[in-house]
Design an enzyme around this catalytic site. Sequence first.
Site, mmCIF file in Angstrom:
data_model
loop_
_atom_site.group_PDB
_atom_site.id
_atom_site.type_symbol
_atom_site.label_atom_id
_atom_site.label_comp_id
_atom_site.label_asym_id
_atom_site.label_seq_id
_atom_site.Cartn_x
_atom_site.Cartn_y
_atom_site.Cartn_z
ATOM 1 N N PRO A 126 0.809 -1.212 0.000
ATOM 2 C CA PRO A 126 0.000 0.000 0.000
ATOM 3 C C PRO A 126 0.853 1.279 0.000
ATOM 4 O O PRO A 126 1.999 1.253 0.431
ATOM 5 C CB PRO A 126 -0.801 -0.108 1.294
ATOM 6 C CG PRO A 126 -0.678 -1.534 1.715
ATOM 7 C CD PRO A 126 0.674 -1.964 1.239
ATOM 8 N N GLU A 127 0.240 2.360 -0.461
ATOM 9 C CA GLU A 127 0.908 3.651 -0.521
ATOM 10 C C GLU A 127 0.225 4.609 0.461
ATOM 11 O O GLU A 127 -0.567 4.177 1.296
ATOM 12 C CB GLU A 127 0.879 4.165 -1.959
ATOM 13 C CG GLU A 127 1.518 3.172 -2.937
ATOM 14 C CD GLU A 127 1.433 3.580 -4.394
ATOM 15 O OE1 GLU A 127 1.374 4.798 -4.682
ATOM 16 O OE2 GLU A 127 1.425 2.681 -5.262
#
Length: 270
Positions: free
Chosen positions: A2-3
């Site tokens: 995830p970012e």
Amino acid sequence: MPELPEVETTRRKIAPLVTGRTVLEIQHLNPEKYPDTELAHGRTVLEPQRRGKYLILPLAQGDAAPDRELIVHLGMTGGFRLEEGPHTRLTLRLSDGALYFNDPRRFGKVRVVRSGDYGALPTLAAMGPEPLGEEFGLEEFTQAAARAGAVKPWLLSQRPVAGVGNIYADEALWRARIHPAQGRLSEEQAARLHAAVREVMQEAVELGGSSLGNGVSNYRQHDGDWGGFQLQHAAYGRGGQPCPRCGTPIEKTVLGQRGTHFCPQCQVLE
């Protein structure tokens, strides 16, 4: 994955579950991968914070100021769950309940450090400004962009701006009409990209990030919710599909060892 948007959504969702709770025990079978977690035992979790792609849980002993931090990097497939599962790698047992760190591909990292001591986390220590904060200034970004090499790897380095990964780099560059391999951006290009990074990140946070694939081995929240920004992707993951702006098929290439999506008509290498 995830970012920043996914980690920010995680932060917001777990905050009510951990804030004010005491860490009874952190259980795992890999002290090399999850070092010093015993230092959290007996400490109280304060309001979770986020820095780029890192989740930071401040830890305090009694009424004293926080002197430790539980640092979580979700890696490619990490996330918290309310129940133990086949891919649970670490269990955070609290005075009121538990959270299970689920990580099918095992790239996630969890460790406890002294507050602000990120010597063992060089990416976190050298991270650039937050894209949605006032510190993400256009002038500084423009000056750095004028000296940079290929723009996408530069964004992924985390130095010009925090939290931008493969998905949101592709999306921001598409919006800014800049080829991912373009180097030494002009003032106009830098201004477009600066605005696009802000816009993409804000919209993605509002939609809870991007959930890809089947949502089992990829990002989704502890309560089962999926993100919604994947429905807004214009470039990322759309190789061969028409560009939403001009209809030209989106191309996929590899840049800096990362799959990269762009429109050859809208994003011309100058």
